[in-house]
Write a protein that holds these residues in place. Structure first.
Motif, PDB file in Angstrom:
ATOM      1  N   GLN A  87      -6.098  -7.801   0.716  1.00  0.00           N
ATOM      2  CA  GLN A  87      -5.483  -6.650   1.362  1.00  0.00           C
ATOM      3  C   GLN A  87      -5.385  -6.863   2.863  1.00  0.00           C
ATOM      4  O   GLN A  87      -6.214  -7.551   3.461  1.00  0.00           O
ATOM      5  CB  GLN A  87      -6.296  -5.390   1.068  1.00  0.00           C
ATOM      6  N   GLY A  90       0.827  -1.201   0.000  1.00  0.00           N
ATOM      7  CA  GLY A  90       0.000   0.000   0.000  1.00  0.00           C
ATOM      8  C   GLY A  90       0.862   1.251   0.000  1.00  0.00           C
ATOM      9  O   GLY A  90       2.067   1.197   0.242  1.00  0.00           O
ATOM     10  N   GLY A 134      -2.017  -4.290  -0.370  1.00  0.00           N
ATOM     11  CA  GLY A 134      -1.746  -5.681  -0.701  1.00  0.00           C
ATOM     12  C   GLY A 134      -0.563  -6.254   0.054  1.00  0.00           C
ATOM     13  O   GLY A 134       0.290  -5.524   0.550  1.00  0.00           O
TER      14      GLY A 134
END
Length: 101
Positions: free
Chosen positions: A87, A71, A79
């Motif tokens: 995520q 991220g 991720g």
């Protein structure tokens, strides 16, 4: 007036844009009950990490400052290659945490 070839090209490009947007939107959050999460001791809130089971945990460690986190700074989630397209919470933690360079 557009011809048939232009229409097909625009239709293809539009479909590709929609497909890429849909895959981003479908990136689900990993859950703490996921088998991979359980194996790695993942917690969406790092302060709730099991310190007895994972003595490597130290205050201040979180997914957002892990070298695996994908991220951007300030993102609430991003991720992680350990969780296959799902995520993780930026404030989360797991036992695979390694300091970001």
């Amino acid at each position: 007036m557009t011809n048939r070839r232009d229409f097909i090209i625009r239709l293809s490009l539009g479909g590709a844009v929609l497909a890429s947007g849909q895959s981003i939107a479908q990136s689900a959050m990993v859950t703490e009950s996921d088998p991979q999460s359980m194996a790695l001791g993942y917690k969406a809130d790092a302060s709730k990490a099991d310190k007895a089971k994972f003595p490597k945990y130290a205050a201040g460690q979180s997914c957002s400052n892990c070298s695996l986190y994908q991220g951007k700074p300030g993102d609430a989630a991003g991720g992680c290659p350990l969780f296959a397209g799902k995520q993780v919470a930026a404030n989360g933690w797991c036992s695979a945490w390694t300091k970001k360079a």
